[in-house]
Design a protein around this motif. Sequence first.
Motif, PDB file in Angstrom:
ATOM      1  N   ILE A  66      -7.530   2.835   4.692  1.00  0.00           N
ATOM      2  CA  ILE A  66      -7.262   1.392   4.698  1.00  0.00           C
ATOM      3  C   ILE A  66      -7.660   0.835   6.049  1.00  0.00           C
ATOM      4  O   ILE A  66      -7.831   1.575   7.019  1.00  0.00           O
ATOM      5  N   GLY A  67      -7.778  -0.472   6.119  1.00  0.00           N
ATOM      6  CA  GLY A  67      -8.085  -1.128   7.374  1.00  0.00           C
ATOM      7  C   GLY A  67      -6.811  -1.452   8.141  1.00  0.00           C
ATOM      8  O   GLY A  67      -5.701  -1.352   7.622  1.00  0.00           O
ATOM      9  N   MET A  68      -6.986  -1.859   9.381  1.00  0.00           N
ATOM     10  CA  MET A  68      -5.854  -2.218  10.220  1.00  0.00           C
ATOM     11  C   MET A  68      -5.177  -3.466   9.652  1.00  0.00           C
ATOM     12  O   MET A  68      -5.843  -4.407   9.228  1.00  0.00           O
ATOM     13  N   ASN A  69      -3.860  -3.470   9.609  1.00  0.00           N
ATOM     14  CA  ASN A  69      -3.061  -4.563   9.045  1.00  0.00           C
ATOM     15  C   ASN A  69      -3.468  -4.897   7.614  1.00  0.00           C
ATOM     16  O   ASN A  69      -3.596  -6.060   7.238  1.00  0.00           O
ATOM     17  N   ALA A  70      -3.660  -3.876   6.809  1.00  0.00           N
ATOM     18  CA  ALA A  70      -4.083  -4.065   5.417  1.00  0.00           C
ATOM     19  C   ALA A  70      -3.043  -4.862   4.637  1.00  0.00           C
ATOM     20  O   ALA A  70      -1.836  -4.720   4.862  1.00  0.00           O
ATOM     21  N   ARG A  71      -3.531  -5.688   3.727  1.00  0.00           N
ATOM     22  CA  ARG A  71      -2.638  -6.474   2.884  1.00  0.00           C
ATOM     23  C   ARG A  71      -1.973  -5.570   1.856  1.00  0.00           C
ATOM     24  O   ARG A  71      -2.437  -4.471   1.566  1.00  0.00           O
ATOM     25  N   GLN A  72      -0.908  -6.070   1.279  1.00  0.00           N
ATOM     26  CA  GLN A  72      -0.163  -5.340   0.260  1.00  0.00           C
ATOM     27  C   GLN A  72      -1.062  -4.962  -0.922  1.00  0.00           C
ATOM     28  O   GLN A  72      -1.010  -3.848  -1.430  1.00  0.00           O
ATOM     29  N   LYS A  73      -1.923  -5.894  -1.328  1.00  0.00           N
ATOM     30  CA  LYS A  73      -2.782  -5.683  -2.479  1.00  0.00           C
ATOM     31  C   LYS A  73      -3.781  -4.550  -2.226  1.00  0.00           C
ATOM     32  O   LYS A  73      -3.987  -3.674  -3.077  1.00  0.00           O
ATOM     33  N   SER A  74      -4.412  -4.537  -1.057  1.00  0.00           N
ATOM     34  CA  SER A  74      -5.386  -3.486  -0.758  1.00  0.00           C
ATOM     35  C   SER A  74      -4.693  -2.141  -0.553  1.00  0.00           C
ATOM     36  O   SER A  74      -5.252  -1.090  -0.874  1.00  0.00           O
ATOM     37  N   LEU A  75      -3.468  -2.185  -0.058  1.00  0.00           N
ATOM     38  CA  LEU A  75      -2.702  -0.948   0.113  1.00  0.00           C
ATOM     39  C   LEU A  75      -2.342  -0.347  -1.242  1.00  0.00           C
ATOM     40  O   LEU A  75      -2.440   0.868  -1.437  1.00  0.00           O
ATOM     41  N   GLU A  76      -1.963  -1.198  -2.184  1.00  0.00           N
ATOM     42  CA  GLU A  76      -1.659  -0.721  -3.536  1.00  0.00           C
ATOM     43  C   GLU A  76      -2.890  -0.100  -4.184  1.00  0.00           C
ATOM     44  O   GLU A  76      -2.795   0.951  -4.834  1.00  0.00           O
ATOM     45  N   LYS A  77      -4.042  -0.725  -4.010  1.00  0.00           N
ATOM     46  CA  LYS A  77      -5.283  -0.180  -4.560  1.00  0.00           C
ATOM     47  C   LYS A  77      -5.594   1.177  -3.951  1.00  0.00           C
ATOM     48  O   LYS A  77      -6.013   2.114  -4.644  1.00  0.00           O
ATOM     49  N   ALA A  78      -5.405   1.308  -2.644  1.00  0.00           N
ATOM     50  CA  ALA A  78      -5.678   2.579  -1.969  1.00  0.00           C
ATOM     51  C   ALA A  78      -4.733   3.669  -2.471  1.00  0.00           C
ATOM     52  O   ALA A  78      -5.146   4.822  -2.672  1.00  0.00           O
ATOM     53  N   TRP A  79      -3.459   3.315  -2.700  1.00  0.00           N
ATOM     54  CA  TRP A  79      -2.502   4.304  -3.184  1.00  0.00           C
ATOM     55  C   TRP A  79      -2.852   4.765  -4.594  1.00  0.00           C
ATOM     56  O   TRP A  79      -2.729   5.946  -4.894  1.00  0.00           O
ATOM     57  N   THR A  80      -3.267   3.829  -5.457  1.00  0.00           N
ATOM     58  CA  THR A  80      -3.623   4.233  -6.817  1.00  0.00           C
ATOM     59  C   THR A  80      -4.940   5.000  -6.826  1.00  0.00           C
ATOM     60  O   THR A  80      -5.085   5.964  -7.576  1.00  0.00           O
ATOM     61  N   ARG A  81      -5.886   4.591  -5.994  1.00  0.00           N
ATOM     62  CA  ARG A  81      -7.180   5.276  -5.934  1.00  0.00           C
ATOM     63  C   ARG A  81      -7.010   6.721  -5.460  1.00  0.00           C
ATOM     64  O   ARG A  81      -7.595   7.641  -6.020  1.00  0.00           O
ATOM     65  N   ASP A  82      -6.190   6.927  -4.437  1.00  0.00           N
ATOM     66  CA  ASP A  82      -5.992   8.265  -3.882  1.00  0.00           C
ATOM     67  C   ASP A  82      -4.869   9.040  -4.567  1.00  0.00           C
ATOM     68  O   ASP A  82      -4.618  10.198  -4.215  1.00  0.00           O
ATOM     69  N   ASP A  83      -4.174   8.426  -5.509  1.00  0.00           N
ATOM     70  CA  ASP A  83      -3.095   9.074  -6.261  1.00  0.00           C
ATOM     71  C   ASP A  83      -2.066   9.707  -5.313  1.00  0.00           C
ATOM     72  O   ASP A  83      -1.733  10.884  -5.419  1.00  0.00           O
ATOM     73  N   VAL A  84      -1.561   8.897  -4.397  1.00  0.00           N
ATOM     74  CA  VAL A  84      -0.677   9.379  -3.334  1.00  0.00           C
ATOM     75  C   VAL A  84       0.636   9.929  -3.879  1.00  0.00           C
ATOM     76  O   VAL A  84       1.089  11.002  -3.450  1.00  0.00           O
ATOM     77  N   LEU A  85       1.262   9.235  -4.816  1.00  0.00           N
ATOM     78  CA  LEU A  85       2.555   9.704  -5.337  1.00  0.00           C
ATOM     79  C   LEU A  85       2.428  11.063  -6.016  1.00  0.00           C
ATOM     80  O   LEU A  85       3.306  11.926  -5.861  1.00  0.00           O
ATOM     81  N   ASN A  86       1.355  11.281  -6.740  1.00  0.00           N
ATOM     82  CA  ASN A  86       1.141  12.577  -7.386  1.00  0.00           C
ATOM     83  C   ASN A  86       0.909  13.664  -6.337  1.00  0.00           C
ATOM     84  O   ASN A  86       1.438  14.771  -6.452  1.00  0.00           O
ATOM     85  N   LYS A  87       0.110  13.350  -5.318  1.00  0.00           N
ATOM     86  CA  LYS A  87      -0.120  14.314  -4.235  1.00  0.00           C
ATOM     87  C   LYS A  87       1.190  14.671  -3.558  1.00  0.00           C
ATOM     88  O   LYS A  87       1.453  15.839  -3.257  1.00  0.00           O
ATOM     89  N   TRP A  88       2.018  13.654  -3.295  1.00  0.00           N
ATOM     90  CA  TRP A  88       3.299  13.895  -2.626  1.00  0.00           C
ATOM     91  C   TRP A  88       4.216  14.745  -3.497  1.00  0.00           C
ATOM     92  O   TRP A  88       4.837  15.690  -3.009  1.00  0.00           O
ATOM     93  N   ASN A  89       4.307  14.426  -4.789  1.00  0.00           N
ATOM     94  CA  ASN A  89       5.201  15.173  -5.670  1.00  0.00           C
ATOM     95  C   ASN A  89       4.772  16.627  -5.849  1.00  0.00           C
ATOM     96  O   ASN A  89       5.586  17.463  -6.231  1.00  0.00           O
ATOM     97  N   ASN A  90       3.519  16.947  -5.584  1.00  0.00           N
ATOM     98  CA  ASN A  90       3.040  18.323  -5.697  1.00  0.00           C
ATOM     99  C   ASN A  90       3.209  19.126  -4.415  1.00  0.00           C
ATOM    100  O   ASN A  90       2.928  20.320  -4.408  1.00  0.00           O
TER     101      ASN A  90
END
Length: 129
Positions: A66-90
């Motif tokens: 993400i970029g510096m001071n990323a907006r909520q919307k771009s942060l949500e897109k990055a989390w879904t694109r990288d599948d962060v919650l699934n990575k964390w749960n594993n």
Amino acid sequence: MPFTRYVEIGRVALINYGPNTGKLCTIIDIVDQSRVLVDGPTKFTGISRQIVPLKRIALTDIKVKIGMNARQKSLEKAWTRDDVLNKWNNTTWAKKIAAKKTRATNNDFTRYKLAAAKRKRNKAVSAML
């Protein structure tokens, strides 16, 4: 193996103190030597944008681009694109936290059933030897 968990923009961290203990957040900006600006995203973690001392977070191996001071919307897109919650749960870290939470919520009868099953298993193992 070299150290890889740097305080950097996009690093996912676990809050380990305060009212949001146990929740994930993303570092959005570095304020100074001891504080960072973090954001949830709120949709996934329930953490709103706030400044947190570095002592109150634990850095994970997960990083989103993400970029510096990323907006909520771009942060949500990055989390879904990288599948962060699934990575964390594993991760084993998340599994240990979940197991500790499960053990803490057990009642007396559940603890008794686990102890009885353990006795039965140990008896079967000793009979095989």
